[in-house]
Design an enzyme around this catalytic site. Structure first.
Site, PDB file in Angstrom:
ATOM      1  N   HIS A 248       0.833  -1.206   0.000  1.00 27.43           N
ATOM      2  CA  HIS A 248       0.000   0.000   0.000  1.00 27.43           C
ATOM      3  C   HIS A 248       0.865   1.253   0.000  1.00 27.43           C
ATOM      4  CE1 HIS A 248      -3.454   2.557   1.342  1.00 27.43           C
ATOM      5  NE2 HIS A 248      -2.467   3.242   1.909  1.00 27.43           N
ATOM      6  N   GLU A 249       1.811   1.341   0.920  1.00 29.16           N
ATOM      7  CA  GLU A 249       2.624   2.552   1.048  1.00 29.16           C
ATOM      8  C   GLU A 249       3.541   2.759  -0.161  1.00 29.16           C
ATOM      9  OE1 GLU A 249       2.278   4.935   3.333  1.00 29.16           O
ATOM     10  OE2 GLU A 249       0.556   3.734   3.960  1.00 29.16           O
TER      11      GLU A 249
ATOM     12  N   HIS B 209       1.801   4.270  -3.154  1.00 26.08           N
ATOM     13  CA  HIS B 209       1.708   5.732  -3.098  1.00 26.08           C
ATOM     14  C   HIS B 209       2.889   6.370  -3.824  1.00 26.08           C
ATOM     15  CE1 HIS B 209      -1.821   6.459  -0.746  1.00 26.08           C
ATOM     16  NE2 HIS B 209      -1.384   5.845   0.334  1.00 26.08           N
TER      17      HIS B 209
ATOM     18  N   GLU C 183      -5.869   6.666  -1.864  1.00 25.03           N
ATOM     19  CA  GLU C 183      -5.893   5.545  -0.923  1.00 25.03           C
ATOM     20  C   GLU C 183      -6.463   4.287  -1.569  1.00 25.03           C
ATOM     21  OE1 GLU C 183      -4.596   5.221   2.112  1.00 25.03           O
ATOM     22  OE2 GLU C 183      -3.748   7.190   1.730  1.00 25.03           O
TER      23      GLU C 183
END
Length: 267
Positions: free
Chosen positions: A136-137, A140, A198
């Site tokens: 997820h991070e 980004h 997100e």
């Protein structure tokens, strides 16, 4: 004068939009990726020098962070290669560090500079959940979300100060960088898009975790544990994130696609 400025801002928005090669979404891009990555290296080194980094040589947790991070990075590299987009990651020099802090958080700066806080490990509980967090991070970063937010910040400042959108001076870029990545990033214009970012991070983060050999289904119990933390003030990791129930529902919708990429890797 005001009408001219608004016209200029609109033109800047139209001509500075680029289509993200992976997500397919148009993004505002007023700052070169190379500049953002260079700034990230400087800030990352400064952060590590001011915080307690856990030595992987004497810590199973730190070693786990590097192992999981490396597998995620390799999966992302493979994904981009299969799409004919290897050049998108040409300047990435991956680093994974565990920092001793009770804060429930993890992040990735442009260029692949990753930090995991020890405070999040009791919530992840296992490598697969940690892989979901890192997927997820890191999404980004590779999806250009930081650059997009910086560009939105420049545009927001330009609405008040004529010409600032086009200048792109280094001092201003540093200020915007700090606003985006600092703990007090509260520029109002950024918030409407943050949830789109997100959901993109959730979507591709699941795929990357699965490609790395981690069961993406661990995302659901992880976010349930995050939701159960309670308290009036959510962890930093949850700031501007979607509501827990909405996120879990969306993750469940995305799971069949993610599972098509899942091939367990024996330890």
């Amino acid at each position: 004068m005001r009408n001219k400025l608004l016209f200029f801002v609109c033109l800047s928005f139209l001509f500075a939009c680029t289509r993200n090669a992976i997500t397919g979404r148009n993004q505002l891009s007023l700052i070169p990726e190379e500049q953002v990555e260079s700034m990230a290296v400087t800030e990352y080194k400064q952060f590590l020098s001011q915080n307690k980094v856990v030595n992987s040589a004497g810590s199973k947790d730190a070693e786990m962070v590097k192992r999981v991070g490396t597998r995620i990075a390799n999966a992302i590299t493979e994904y981009y290669k299969n799409k004919g987009l290897s050049n998108e990651l040409a300047n990435y020099k991956w680093e994974f560090n565990l920092v001793d802090s009770k804060e429930i958080n993890a992040w990735c700066m442009p260029g692949g500079k990753v930090v995991v806080y020890t405070g999040i490990l009791p919530v992840t509980q296992n490598e697969a959940a940690l892989a979901v967090v890192l997927g997820h991070e890191i999404t980004h970063a590779v999806a250009g979300h930081g650059r997009e937010r910086m560009s939105q910040g420049l545009l927001a400042q330009g609405i008040q100060v004529a010409g600032n959108v086009a200048l792109g001076k280094n001092a201003q870029a540093v200020n915007i960088f700090n606003n985006v990545y600092g703990p007090a990033a509260q520029v109002g214009v950024l918030l409407p898009n943050s949830r789109n970012q997100e959901y993109e991070a959730d979507h591709y983060g699941l795929i990357f975790a699965a490609m790395a050999g981690y069961n993406p289904q661990e995302a659901v119990p992880f976010w349930q544990r995050m939701a159960n933390l309670g308290g009036q003030k959510p962890p930093v990791f949850l700031s501007s994130h979607p509501e827990d129930a909405d996120r879990i529902k969306k993750l469940q919708e995305l799971m069949p696609e993610a599972l098509t990429y899942y091939k367990p890797v024996s330890k």
